[in-house]
Design an enzyme around this catalytic site. Structure first.
Site, PDB file in Angstrom:
ATOM      1  N   CYS A  70       0.842  -1.205   0.000  1.00  0.00           N
ATOM      2  CA  CYS A  70       0.000   0.000   0.000  1.00  0.00           C
ATOM      3  C   CYS A  70       0.875   1.252   0.000  1.00  0.00           C
ATOM      4  O   CYS A  70       1.836   1.344   0.750  1.00  0.00           O
ATOM      5  CB  CYS A  70      -0.877  -0.029   1.252  1.00  0.00           C
ATOM      6  SG  CYS A  70      -1.779   1.490   1.542  1.00  0.00           S
ATOM      7  N   CYS A 107      -4.247   7.183  -1.305  1.00  0.00           N
ATOM      8  CA  CYS A 107      -5.515   7.226  -2.032  1.00  0.00           C
ATOM      9  C   CYS A 107      -6.711   7.492  -1.120  1.00  0.00           C
ATOM     10  O   CYS A 107      -7.748   7.935  -1.603  1.00  0.00           O
ATOM     11  CB  CYS A 107      -5.704   5.968  -2.859  1.00  0.00           C
ATOM     12  SG  CYS A 107      -5.874   4.496  -1.895  1.00  0.00           S
ATOM     13  N   THR A 148      -4.309   4.944   7.585  1.00  0.00           N
ATOM     14  CA  THR A 148      -3.211   4.631   6.669  1.00  0.00           C
ATOM     15  C   THR A 148      -2.364   5.874   6.391  1.00  0.00           C
ATOM     16  O   THR A 148      -2.906   6.916   6.006  1.00  0.00           O
ATOM     17  CB  THR A 148      -3.811   4.091   5.357  1.00  0.00           C
ATOM     18  OG1 THR A 148      -4.517   2.893   5.653  1.00  0.00           O
ATOM     19  CG2 THR A 148      -2.750   3.814   4.329  1.00  0.00           C
ATOM     20  N   GLU A 158      -0.481   1.774   9.603  1.00  0.00           N
ATOM     21  CA  GLU A 158      -1.695   2.424  10.126  1.00  0.00           C
ATOM     22  C   GLU A 158      -1.481   2.955  11.548  1.00  0.00           C
ATOM     23  O   GLU A 158      -0.663   2.426  12.298  1.00  0.00           O
ATOM     24  CB  GLU A 158      -2.871   1.431  10.124  1.00  0.00           C
ATOM     25  CG  GLU A 158      -3.550   1.288   8.771  1.00  0.00           C
ATOM     26  CD  GLU A 158      -2.702   0.623   7.710  1.00  0.00           C
ATOM     27  OE1 GLU A 158      -1.841  -0.209   8.059  1.00  0.00           O
ATOM     28  OE2 GLU A 158      -2.880   0.937   6.511  1.00  0.00           O
ATOM     29  N   HIS A 174     -13.316   4.840  -3.418  1.00  0.00           N
ATOM     30  CA  HIS A 174     -12.245   4.092  -2.751  1.00  0.00           C
ATOM     31  C   HIS A 174     -12.256   2.615  -3.155  1.00  0.00           C
ATOM     32  O   HIS A 174     -11.203   1.978  -3.241  1.00  0.00           O
ATOM     33  CB  HIS A 174     -12.414   4.244  -1.232  1.00  0.00           C
ATOM     34  CG  HIS A 174     -11.132   4.078  -0.497  1.00  0.00           C
ATOM     35  ND1 HIS A 174      -9.948   4.622  -0.926  1.00  0.00           N
ATOM     36  CD2 HIS A 174     -10.830   3.395   0.646  1.00  0.00           C
ATOM     37  CE1 HIS A 174      -8.980   4.285  -0.091  1.00  0.00           C
ATOM     38  NE2 HIS A 174      -9.485   3.539   0.867  1.00  0.00           N
ATOM     39  N   TYR A 192      -9.271  -0.428  -5.081  1.00  0.00           N
ATOM     40  CA  TYR A 192      -8.794  -1.739  -4.631  1.00  0.00           C
ATOM     41  C   TYR A 192      -8.566  -2.715  -5.782  1.00  0.00           C
ATOM     42  O   TYR A 192      -7.634  -3.521  -5.750  1.00  0.00           O
ATOM     43  CB  TYR A 192      -9.746  -2.321  -3.571  1.00  0.00           C
ATOM     44  CG  TYR A 192      -9.304  -1.928  -2.182  1.00  0.00           C
ATOM     45  CD1 TYR A 192      -9.416  -0.609  -1.754  1.00  0.00           C
ATOM     46  CD2 TYR A 192      -8.735  -2.852  -1.310  1.00  0.00           C
ATOM     47  CE1 TYR A 192      -8.972  -0.224  -0.499  1.00  0.00           C
ATOM     48  CE2 TYR A 192      -8.287  -2.473  -0.050  1.00  0.00           C
ATOM     49  CZ  TYR A 192      -8.409  -1.161   0.343  1.00  0.00           C
ATOM     50  OH  TYR A 192      -7.960  -0.785   1.589  1.00  0.00           O
ATOM     51  N   CYS A 197      -4.989  -1.109  -7.265  1.00  0.00           N
ATOM     52  CA  CYS A 197      -3.713  -1.122  -6.516  1.00  0.00           C
ATOM     53  C   CYS A 197      -3.359  -2.546  -6.088  1.00  0.00           C
ATOM     54  O   CYS A 197      -2.196  -2.945  -6.119  1.00  0.00           O
ATOM     55  CB  CYS A 197      -3.764  -0.180  -5.328  1.00  0.00           C
ATOM     56  SG  CYS A 197      -4.936  -0.627  -4.051  1.00  0.00           S
ATOM     57  N   GLU A 213      -6.269  -6.414   5.270  1.00  0.00           N
ATOM     58  CA  GLU A 213      -6.482  -5.129   4.600  1.00  0.00           C
ATOM     59  C   GLU A 213      -7.452  -5.282   3.431  1.00  0.00           C
ATOM     60  O   GLU A 213      -8.371  -4.485   3.262  1.00  0.00           O
ATOM     61  CB  GLU A 213      -5.168  -4.525   4.092  1.00  0.00           C
ATOM     62  CG  GLU A 213      -5.366  -3.068   3.712  1.00  0.00           C
ATOM     63  CD  GLU A 213      -4.562  -2.598   2.527  1.00  0.00           C
ATOM     64  OE1 GLU A 213      -3.605  -3.276   2.121  1.00  0.00           O
ATOM     65  OE2 GLU A 213      -4.910  -1.534   1.985  1.00  0.00           O
TER      66      GLU A 213
HETATM   67  C1  FAD Z   1      -5.190  -2.060   6.787  1.00  0.00           C
HETATM   68  C2  FAD Z   1      -6.356  -1.144   6.913  1.00  0.00           C
HETATM   69  C3  FAD Z   1      -6.238   0.185   6.500  1.00  0.00           C
HETATM   70  C4  FAD Z   1      -7.290   1.080   6.680  1.00  0.00           C
HETATM   71  N1  FAD Z   1      -7.123   2.399   6.338  1.00  0.00           N
HETATM   72  C5  FAD Z   1      -8.082   3.300   6.651  1.00  0.00           C
HETATM   73  C6  FAD Z   1      -7.878   4.690   6.436  1.00  0.00           C
HETATM   74  O1  FAD Z   1      -6.841   5.118   5.944  1.00  0.00           O
HETATM   75  N2  FAD Z   1      -8.858   5.553   6.777  1.00  0.00           N
HETATM   76  C7  FAD Z   1     -10.020   5.138   7.332  1.00  0.00           C
HETATM   77  O2  FAD Z   1     -10.853   5.966   7.645  1.00  0.00           O
HETATM   78  N3  FAD Z   1     -10.237   3.827   7.565  1.00  0.00           N
HETATM   79  C8  FAD Z   1      -9.303   2.903   7.230  1.00  0.00           C
HETATM   80  N4  FAD Z   1      -9.517   1.563   7.442  1.00  0.00           N
HETATM   81  C9  FAD Z   1     -10.749   1.171   8.118  1.00  0.00           C
HETATM   82  C10 FAD Z   1     -11.720   0.350   7.298  1.00  0.00           C
HETATM   83  O3  FAD Z   1     -12.482   1.155   6.454  1.00  0.00           O
HETATM   84  C11 FAD Z   1     -12.562  -0.423   8.328  1.00  0.00           C
HETATM   85  O4  FAD Z   1     -11.723  -1.421   8.874  1.00  0.00           O
HETATM   86  C12 FAD Z   1     -13.803  -1.022   7.732  1.00  0.00           C
HETATM   87  O5  FAD Z   1     -14.722  -0.024   7.375  1.00  0.00           O
HETATM   88  C13 FAD Z   1     -14.474  -1.981   8.734  1.00  0.00           C
HETATM   89  O6  FAD Z   1     -14.688  -1.351   9.964  1.00  0.00           O
HETATM   90  P1  FAD Z   1     -14.163  -2.040  11.300  1.00  0.00           P
HETATM   91  O7  FAD Z   1     -12.745  -2.403  11.133  1.00  0.00           O
HETATM   92  O8  FAD Z   1     -14.552  -1.159  12.401  1.00  0.00           O
HETATM   93  O9  FAD Z   1     -14.941  -3.413  11.371  1.00  0.00           O
HETATM   94  P2  FAD Z   1     -16.413  -3.666  11.898  1.00  0.00           P
HETATM   95  O10 FAD Z   1     -17.290  -2.536  11.468  1.00  0.00           O
HETATM   96  O11 FAD Z   1     -16.357  -4.000  13.318  1.00  0.00           O
HETATM   97  O12 FAD Z   1     -16.820  -4.939  11.045  1.00  0.00           O
HETATM   98  C14 FAD Z   1     -16.548  -6.274  11.457  1.00  0.00           C
HETATM   99  C15 FAD Z   1     -17.733  -7.160  11.044  1.00  0.00           C
HETATM  100  O13 FAD Z   1     -18.905  -6.676  11.694  1.00  0.00           O
HETATM  101  C16 FAD Z   1     -19.958  -6.483  10.729  1.00  0.00           C
HETATM  102  N5  FAD Z   1     -20.763  -5.329  11.197  1.00  0.00           N
HETATM  103  C17 FAD Z   1     -20.348  -4.071  11.414  1.00  0.00           C
HETATM  104  N6  FAD Z   1     -21.368  -3.301  11.855  1.00  0.00           N
HETATM  105  C18 FAD Z   1     -22.452  -4.104  11.902  1.00  0.00           C
HETATM  106  C19 FAD Z   1     -23.811  -3.899  12.297  1.00  0.00           C
HETATM  107  N7  FAD Z   1     -24.249  -2.696  12.689  1.00  0.00           N
HETATM  108  N8  FAD Z   1     -24.658  -4.962  12.231  1.00  0.00           N
HETATM  109  C20 FAD Z   1     -24.214  -6.178  11.814  1.00  0.00           C
HETATM  110  N9  FAD Z   1     -22.941  -6.431  11.443  1.00  0.00           N
HETATM  111  C21 FAD Z   1     -22.062  -5.409  11.480  1.00  0.00           C
HETATM  112  C22 FAD Z   1     -19.226  -6.191   9.414  1.00  0.00           C
HETATM  113  O14 FAD Z   1     -20.033  -6.498   8.281  1.00  0.00           O
HETATM  114  C23 FAD Z   1     -18.020  -7.129   9.537  1.00  0.00           C
HETATM  115  O15 FAD Z   1     -18.337  -8.410   9.094  1.00  0.00           O
HETATM  116  C24 FAD Z   1      -8.496   0.632   7.250  1.00  0.00           C
HETATM  117  C25 FAD Z   1      -8.622  -0.700   7.644  1.00  0.00           C
HETATM  118  C26 FAD Z   1      -7.578  -1.583   7.484  1.00  0.00           C
HETATM  119  C27 FAD Z   1      -7.743  -2.998   7.956  1.00  0.00           C
END
Ligand code: FAD
Length: 485
Positions: free
Chosen positions: A98, A102, A189, A256, A291, A295, A298, A442
């Site tokens: 990464c 972006c 990130t 991150e 966004h 994916y 990249c 990721e």
């Molecule tokens: C390597 C990496 C880089 C990233 N970089 C960025 C970045 O630069 N900027 C940024 O803003 N974000 C970034 N992210 C965040 C990314 O967008 C989130 O990880 C993603 O949106 C999922 O959110 P979470 O990790 O909180 O997982 P969760 O929301 O906890 O999701 C986990 C599981 O729970 C389920 N779930 C979630 N909410 C509900 C609900 N209400 N009801 C039922 N099921 C549900 C989901 O479907 C999933 O299966 C990054 C993540 C990673 C892993």
């Protein structure tokens, strides 16, 4: 525009409060845990300024007419979106991981049209403020951290319903000259090596969540901002040597960080959305489409590197002529090109928003990201299959300096007369780096977990139209007579 070197040097002027492994990091640029990620981000500057790549990596600003880095450009047409996807694939091929810039790029693109729409509908002046911020970003070639994901607490509750009100970034004080914000953004990130942070709401909000429906920008070293740099699998290898890292130059994933906002002041000039709950869902969806376009591109570039490493090992291992090996390598390529086709397709099938910004096709963009979450692990599995078990059991690179053991490493890791055992080990380590848990997680959650893409697909598809297609085909088919019935 900044060159690669100028970007790296520009980070030395910042006074950020960064923590890693329980200690404050004074010098981010030369820290072994952070430097590979900085090198990866610097490739976005290379693409903008070096002749070989500038056709993809640079663009003409529609606001100033100046040549700018494409990572700060607002796509104006289909060509811009296609070039965005092509640029990401090339950057992925150079870094094998990464390159971080972006999320901020997509934040800029999304806020440009969202602020324009708010001003059109509400008579506000968010767009004029945002344009001034954008021109400053373009003129200075700043790297922007796109900060969307909040800690979120209990996922079944809205921001205003959380037991702890700081689980989503919110305004805690309104002043004549600006606002004071509190909360945190997770998984950020490239945060420790960005020049500025662009905060956006991470979910659609209801009127009760007004304090959370905010978007703003702050310099990355603003007072009250604290960074906690995250750990990654095998990260201690970064300060132990080079070969065992697999990708010592560019690292693995984006480096991150957790960003904490300890009551940070934001002047009105940098507030781009204030308590506009109605526009939060639109902003999140739009950002997600841009966004998710990325994916498919990249990660295709990253997987080009993985295919290369795997193919080179099949040569070194004397298996490259076997038909099952050829078949598996082409399966890897097929999955990668399928991911990439989505990124291109959503760019070709674009539309224009009222302010002239080109918008990717949301269903195709979401499909591309869903394919990436599914195919990246598939491709890594085939790579591990073909590479063999030595990827998981290799001795430390320190043995190469151990006079008692080094000759045995050279002897037993040599697979043929013309095979360099060290090159074989390096390729094995690169595969280990790219197929371990961090990049796979990721691809799963970056740009939203797979369910988020399925929701967009479910609600965007015109199911009635599809039923009509089928009904049209069968409507004239002769029915059995009453007698036959
Ligand atoms: C390597 C990496 C880089 C990233 N970089 C960025 C970045 O630069 N900027 C940024 O803003 N974000 C970034 N992210 C965040 C990314 O967008 C989130 O990880 C993603 O949106 C999922 O959110 P979470 O990790 O909180 O997982 P969760 O929301 O906890 O999701 C986990 C599981 O729970 C389920 N779930 C979630 N909410 C509900 C609900 N209400 N009801 C039922 N099921 C549900 C989901 O479907 C999933 O299966 C990054 C993540 C990673 C892993």
């Amino acid at each position: 525009m900044m060159t690669q070197e100028e970007y790296i040097e520009s980070l030395r002027n910042q006074k950020k409060e960064v923590y890693f492994m329980g200690e404050r990091v004074e010098n981010v640029v030369d820290h072994p845990a952070m430097r590979p990620h900085i090198n990866a981000a610097s490739v976005t500057y290379k693409l903008g300024t070096e002749e070989e790549y500038e056709e993809l990596g640079s663009a003409i600003s529609h606001l100033t007419g100046k040549k700018i880095n494409r990572w700060t450009h607002i796509p104006q047409n289909q060509e811009d979106l296609v070039k965005k996807a092509m640029m990401l694939r090339v950057a992925g091929q150079i870094t094998g991981t990464c390159f971080q810039r972006c999320v901020g790029m997509d934040g800029l693109i999304t806020l440009y049209s969202t602020t324009w729409e708010m001003d059109r509908d509400l008579g506000t002046n968010y767009h004029e403020r945002f344009k001034r911020f954008l021109i400053d970003t373009q003129n200075n070639d700043y790297m922007t951290d796109g900060a969307m994901t909040d800690p979120k607490g209990d996922r079944s509750k809205r921001p205003s319903e959380q037991q702890d009100p700081d689980q989503y970034v919110r305004v805690v004080e309104e002043r004549e000259d600006g606002i004071v914000v509190r909360g945190a953004k997770m998984h950020q990130t490239g945060a420790v090596n960005s020049h500025q942070i662009l905060v956006m709401p991470g979910a659609a909000m209801t009127p009760n969540d007004a304090d959370y429906a905010i978007s703003f920008a702050v310099p990355a070293d603003e007072e009250g901002i604290v960074y906690v740099f995250g750990r990654q699998v095998n990260d201690s290898r970064k300060w132990e040597g080079k070969i065992d890292q697999g990708n010592a130059k560019y690292g693995v994933v984006g480096g991150e960080a957790l960003i904490i906002f300890e009551d940070v002041f934001v002047p009105w000039e940098r507030v781009f959305m204030y308590k506009e709950t109605k526009y939060t869902g639109k902003l999140v969806d739009r950002f997600a489409s841009y966004h998710r376009q990325n994916y498919g591109a990249c990660k295709a570039g990253n997987l080009d590197v993985l295919i290369g490493a795997t193919a080179s090992l099949t040569d070194m291992h004397g298996i490259s002529r076997a038909s099952h090996v050829k078949e598996k390598l082409s399966e890897m390529a097929h999955l990668v090109e399928t991911m990439y086709s989505g990124a291109l397709a959503c760019s070709f099938n674009c539309s224009k928003s009222g302010c002239g910004t080109a918008f990717v096709d949301p269903v195709l963009a979401n499909t591309s990201k869903l394919n990436t979450a599914r195919y990246y692990p598939e491709v890594t599995k085939i790579s591990q299959d073909l590479a063999g078990g030595f990827v998981a059991t290799l001795p430390s690179e320190k043995e190469l300096d151990n006079p008692r053991i080094a000759p045995y490493i050279h002897k037993y890791y040599r697979t043929g007369e013309n095979v360099d055992p060290i090159q074989r080990i390096k390729m094995g380590r690169l595969i280990e780096n790219m197929t371990g848990s961090t990049p796979i997680i990721e691809c799963m959650h970056g740009a939203g977990s797979p369910q988020a893409q399925k929701v967009v697909i479910q609600r965007s598809i015109n199911w009635g139209e599809k039923i009509k297609f089928a009904s049209e085909i069968v409507k004239d088919t002769e029915e059995p007579s009453e007698v036959k019935r």
